[in-house]
Scaffold this motif. Structure first.
Motif, PDB file in Angstrom:
ATOM      1  N   PHE A 356     -19.210  35.752   0.907  1.00  0.00           N
ATOM      2  CA  PHE A 356     -18.504  36.847   0.184  1.00  0.00           C
ATOM      3  C   PHE A 356     -19.821  37.373  -0.804  1.00  0.00           C
ATOM      4  O   PHE A 356     -20.471  36.812  -1.420  1.00  0.00           O
ATOM      5  CB  PHE A 356     -17.605  36.187  -0.812  1.00  0.00           C
ATOM      6  N   ILE A 357     -19.783  38.832  -0.626  1.00  0.00           N
ATOM      7  CA  ILE A 357     -20.410  39.559  -1.403  1.00  0.00           C
ATOM      8  C   ILE A 357     -19.890  40.387  -2.441  1.00  0.00           C
ATOM      9  O   ILE A 357     -18.844  41.032  -2.122  1.00  0.00           O
ATOM     10  CB  ILE A 357     -21.244  40.562  -0.472  1.00  0.00           C
ATOM     11  N   LEU A 622     -25.476  29.678   3.701  1.00  0.00           N
ATOM     12  CA  LEU A 622     -25.688  31.111   3.042  1.00  0.00           C
ATOM     13  C   LEU A 622     -25.393  31.270   1.619  1.00  0.00           C
ATOM     14  O   LEU A 622     -24.624  30.567   1.340  1.00  0.00           O
ATOM     15  CB  LEU A 622     -24.473  32.142   4.008  1.00  0.00           C
ATOM     16  N   LYS A 623     -26.130  31.928   1.002  1.00  0.00           N
ATOM     17  CA  LYS A 623     -26.099  32.244  -0.414  1.00  0.00           C
ATOM     18  C   LYS A 623     -26.385  33.541  -0.743  1.00  0.00           C
ATOM     19  O   LYS A 623     -27.211  34.181  -0.127  1.00  0.00           O
ATOM     20  CB  LYS A 623     -26.860  31.109  -1.123  1.00  0.00           C
ATOM     21  N   ALA A 624     -25.310  34.055  -1.486  1.00  0.00           N
ATOM     22  CA  ALA A 624     -25.491  35.501  -1.942  1.00  0.00           C
ATOM     23  C   ALA A 624     -26.544  35.363  -3.192  1.00  0.00           C
ATOM     24  O   ALA A 624     -26.377  34.879  -4.153  1.00  0.00           O
ATOM     25  CB  ALA A 624     -24.042  36.048  -2.799  1.00  0.00           C
ATOM     26  N   HIS A 635     -28.272  43.412  -3.528  1.00  0.00           N
ATOM     27  CA  HIS A 635     -27.681  42.264  -2.920  1.00  0.00           C
ATOM     28  C   HIS A 635     -28.206  41.927  -1.601  1.00  0.00           C
ATOM     29  O   HIS A 635     -28.490  42.951  -0.717  1.00  0.00           O
ATOM     30  CB  HIS A 635     -26.029  42.814  -2.554  1.00  0.00           C
ATOM     31  N   ASN A 636     -28.368  40.673  -1.549  1.00  0.00           N
ATOM     32  CA  ASN A 636     -29.065  40.068  -0.431  1.00  0.00           C
ATOM     33  C   ASN A 636     -28.218  38.675   0.121  1.00  0.00           C
ATOM     34  O   ASN A 636     -27.624  38.077  -0.799  1.00  0.00           O
ATOM     35  CB  ASN A 636     -30.305  39.586  -0.936  1.00  0.00           C
ATOM     36  N   ILE A 637     -28.348  38.210   1.230  1.00  0.00           N
ATOM     37  CA  ILE A 637     -27.976  36.937   1.781  1.00  0.00           C
ATOM     38  C   ILE A 637     -29.408  36.045   1.855  1.00  0.00           C
ATOM     39  O   ILE A 637     -30.186  36.594   2.663  1.00  0.00           O
ATOM     40  CB  ILE A 637     -27.315  37.247   3.065  1.00  0.00           C
ATOM     41  N   LEU A 638     -29.349  34.818   1.346  1.00  0.00           N
ATOM     42  CA  LEU A 638     -30.170  33.791   1.567  1.00  0.00           C
ATOM     43  C   LEU A 638     -29.754  33.039   2.805  1.00  0.00           C
ATOM     44  O   LEU A 638     -28.575  32.513   2.722  1.00  0.00           O
ATOM     45  CB  LEU A 638     -30.345  33.091   0.335  1.00  0.00           C
ATOM     46  N   VAL A 704     -22.003  36.085   9.915  1.00  0.00           N
ATOM     47  CA  VAL A 704     -23.162  36.120  10.618  1.00  0.00           C
ATOM     48  C   VAL A 704     -22.572  36.030  12.309  1.00  0.00           C
ATOM     49  O   VAL A 704     -21.928  35.096  12.619  1.00  0.00           O
ATOM     50  CB  VAL A 704     -24.104  35.008  10.581  1.00  0.00           C
ATOM     51  N   GLU A 705     -22.662  37.031  13.052  1.00  0.00           N
ATOM     52  CA  GLU A 705     -22.360  37.240  14.341  1.00  0.00           C
ATOM     53  C   GLU A 705     -23.034  36.676  15.205  1.00  0.00           C
ATOM     54  O   GLU A 705     -22.312  35.898  16.219  1.00  0.00           O
ATOM     55  CB  GLU A 705     -22.212  38.742  14.829  1.00  0.00           C
TER      56      GLU A 705
END
Length: 755
Positions: A356-357, A622-624, A635-638, A704-705
């Motif tokens: 969630f972002i 995953l981490k925002a 905004h980034n996704i780790l 993540v597709e």
């Protein structure tokens, strides 16, 4: 009634109807079936009888029920162990390459399971008599079914069942047109097609004008198309570009697009025109796009003609439903009400593949032009002694929030389609007004004279929102040049191709003689190979030659990566490019190569299997992360991704992400200079990467597709040889699940009405 008779009746006569034909359920049968499910003890006895051991965590009863059907339906017997895990992840059913005798099942395999969804609705429908009509929705996926087939069942058995289920053929007869250019479907392609047909309602499939779906031989080309549909032959052809693509795992997007063509071919004229008239109008007997119809198009390709418009949106309704609903509500409503009727689709994934972002500001509005493009685009040409400069400007460009991004104009010669160039445009802001400006210099000696057209244009903002423009043409320029406009009349004499083996201990190496004259403007030779033993492809791009200009034959060295397992490779296609000039100007000649012994090589490497880096996607986290990034956003996704390493220590990842409105975001991560750090078990490493999002992204859940992992050893490319591109060193993981939502209604008489 004995257990074996009872379980046989349920698995053979009842459960297939429940699993595969949810849209045709009779309420009386539905409620009686609900009461006839086998008990847990009976299911355990079923597996024991088939020499299948159940180990690990206590399995969910609905999972046991679904697995029992699959084992029965496809005749799978033991000895085999099923190990039920606590963990969750995109791989709900899988095997470890080290233990082929164990089938692992995660705890989230029961999520959106059709049997579970049906039993839940049955409790609601069958417990009381309805006083008034009531609508129900059934949500499920075929993920467990698909993954079971990929890991447990022979593809030949699945192909036979698919032929029986659909009535289609998946290879031409040897007396039919195109047989020599086809091959048998690869294992994973059989499963993908089978699942695609399962996901489509019977009434939609039955309307398709379709008799054959065939796979073009690996390495062959269909005039640069990923696939095609031929109405008079009722045939779909699929190529490497669809089935071995990094951007759409297993080619699902292309498959449903081509099925859209087959469906439209089966419509009546009135049915076709109801959709076409949304974006097109008749003019002199031809369909012409309406003004501003690009606003309702899901892609630039949909603007090509009315047939591609239908196929693109048909495919999007299944494969990209959120994006279609957002970009074109009218077309989404058409497919929901007029085509699929009771069936709708949605995108989902395991919990660890979603994040969630919390974006406080979201930019989902497209950039726009104040005036029509024809009034906003200005072109000019400055001629000099040896070159001419093409300048371009687009005025009156606006974006309400994130700002306008760079773009480009593509010019192509009206007659010589291989002569083309690009002008890159960058935003220029003066007095709060934005224009896009750019230029390119072109050598007169390297340009074909004549008219150059712009047929499409994409306007994009910094948040990644795009507006499409297409015309026939949008604009044109008449340019001078000294390069000839006639294409070469050269042909490759396939019979005179020679390939000789060269001793090379670390990499299988060959000398190839190609019957074509070496000229100064020879740009490159592109070879496509079918790795028969791997059901994969590889290629060479040759730019250095052993022969000299004027030779009647070109000689060059080709080498294959020594990490391949030994086996046969067959030459599929040759393309020769001659450099013409401009920014992009080439004349190409190409030939598809029929299967023949002298262009089939044997790689003797001493290896028996591929050494691949395999992502452990079930352990992915995953981490925002909020911090400034290169796109001007925060905004980034780790992603923390453990990988299993077997004799390889370098990897590159291609990651594909969908935002909450279904828009696909590409992010690639490459590790060209560093070896993977050891962390944890001996054969495991951990990759950590930050994926920056654009400015003002959508607030909501990101999925993540897919992840494509390319493996190589540190010294794989250190020899200086013309090594192949190593396509077969890839592992493709699909994390996205296609959710299906069925709608039905039960009346007060308890009669079930399917929309």
């Amino acid at each position: 009634m004995s257990f074996f008779i009872r379980i046989f009746i349920f698995l053979i006569l009842i459960l297939p109807h429940v699993l595969l034909r949810a849209e045709n359920i009779n309420p009386v049968q539905f409620c009686s079936q609900h009461q006839s499910y086998p008990t847990r003890l009976e299911l355990e006895e079923f597996f024991l009888f088939r020499q299948i051991q159940l180990q690990g965590e206590k399995p969910d009863e609905d999972i046991l029920l679904s697995l029992s059907y699959l084992f029965q339906e496809f005749g799978v017997k033991g000895p085999l162990k099923i190990f039920f895990l606590k963990e969750i992840g995109p791989q709900k059913i899988f095997k470890d390459r080290k233990r082929e005798d164990i089938l692992y099942v995660t705890s989230n395999a029961k999520d959106l399971l059709l049997v579970s969804a049906l039993r839940e609705k049955a409790r609601e429908i069958c417990s009381t008599r309805m006083k008034r009509p009531k609508e129900f929705h059934l949500e499920y996926t075929h993920t467990v079914y698909e993954q079971f087939l990929r890991h447990v069942v022979s593809s030949k058995l699945v192909l036979k069942k698919m032929e029986d289920m659909t009535g289609l053929r998946f290879r031409s007869k040897n007396s039919e047109e195109g047989y020599l250019e086809e091959q048998e479907l690869r294992d994973e392609e059989v499963i993908t097609l089978f699942k695609s047909f399962m996901d489509i309602p019977n009434h939609v499939f039955n309307k398709m004008k379709l008799k054959k779906v065939v796979r073009v031989r690996i390495g062959l080309d269909l005039n640069n198309a990923s696939a095609d549909y031929t109405e008079n032959l009722k045939r779909i052809r699929l190529t490497d570009k669809a089935m071995l693509s990094d951007s759409q795992i297993y080619g699902e997007g292309t498959i449903v697009h081509e099925l859209g063509h087959a469906y439209q071919a089966g419509q009546t004229q009135n049915e076709r025109e109801e959709f076409i008239k949304i974006s097109w109008r008749k003019e002199n007997g031809q369909w012409v796009r309406k003004e501003n119809s690009g606003k309702g198009m899901i892609s630039l390709y949909a603007m090509k003609n009315e047939k591609e418009d239908f196929a693109e949106h048909f495919g999007a309704f299944i494969h990209e439903p959120e994006k279609l609903k957002n970009l074109s509500p009218e077309k989404f409503a058409y497919f929901k009400k007029k085509v699929f009727i009771d069936t709708e689709y949605f995108s989902t994934a395991a919990k660890n593949a979603k994040i969630f972002i919390d974006s406080k500001i979201s930019d989902s509005e497209k950039p726009y032009l104040v005036k029509e493009l024809s009034e906003s685009l200005f072109l000019s040409v400055e001629k000099h002694s040896f070159q001419q400069t093409v300048k371009a400007k687009v005025t009156g460009v606006y974006d309400d929030l994130s700002g306008v991004g760079p773009t480009s104009l593509h010019f192509r010669h009206r007659k010589n389609k291989t002569s083309r160039f690009i002008v890159n445009l960058k935003p220029v802001i003066k007095n709060d007004q934005t224009t896009l400006e750019g230029y390119t210099d072109i050598d007169l000696k390297k340009l074909s004279p004549g008219i150059y057209d712009i047929k499409s244009f994409i306007l994009e903002d910094l948040a990644g929102n795009s507006e499409y423009f297409k015309g026939n043409p949008i604009a044109s320029l008449n340019l001078s040049g000294e390069q000839g406009t006639q294409l070469r009349n050269t042909k490759i004499n396939i019979e005179k191709i020679k390939i000789l083996k060269k001793d090379e201990p670390s990499h299988p190496t060959f000398i190839m003689t190609l019957p074509i004259e070496h000229t100064d403007d020879l740009e490159r030779i592109y070879l496509s190979w079918n790795l028969k033993h791997l059901q994969e492809r590889t290629s060479h791009s040759i730019t250095h030659y052993l022969s000299v200009p004027g030779d009647k034959n070109i000689k060059f060295e080709i080498s294959f990566n020594g990490d391949y397992p030994q086996g046969d490779v067959s030459l599929s296609r040759i393309q020769v490019d001659f450099h013409g000039g401009a920014v992009f100007q080439e004349e190409s000649i190409s030939e598809n190569i029929p299967e023949q012994q002298k262009t089939t090589l044997h790689l003797k490497t001493g290896k028996t299997q591929m050494d691949l880096i395999r992502p452990l996607v079930n352990k992915m986290k995953l981490k925002a992360v909020v911090e400034d990034n290169k796109y001007g956003g925060i905004h980034n996704i780790l992603m923390t991704l453990p990988v299993q390493v077997v004799n390889s220590d370098k990897a590159s990842l291609m990651i594909r992400i969908r935002d909450p409105k279904g828009k696909v975001i590409y992010r690639s991560y490459r590790e060209p200079n560093e070896q993977l750090e050891a962390n944890g078990p001996k054969d495991q490493r951990v990759i950590e990467l930050i994926m920056p999002l654009r400015k003002y992204p959508e607030k909501g859940e990101y999925i993540v597709e897919s992840i494509v992992t390319t493996s190589r050893k540190s010294d794989s490319y250190s020899t200086g040889l013309n090594l192949d591109s190593g396509t077969a060193f890839k592992v493709r993981d699909k994390l996205l699940e296609r959710g299906i939502r069925k709608s039905f209604q039960v009346t007060q008489e308890n009669q079930l009405k399917v929309y």
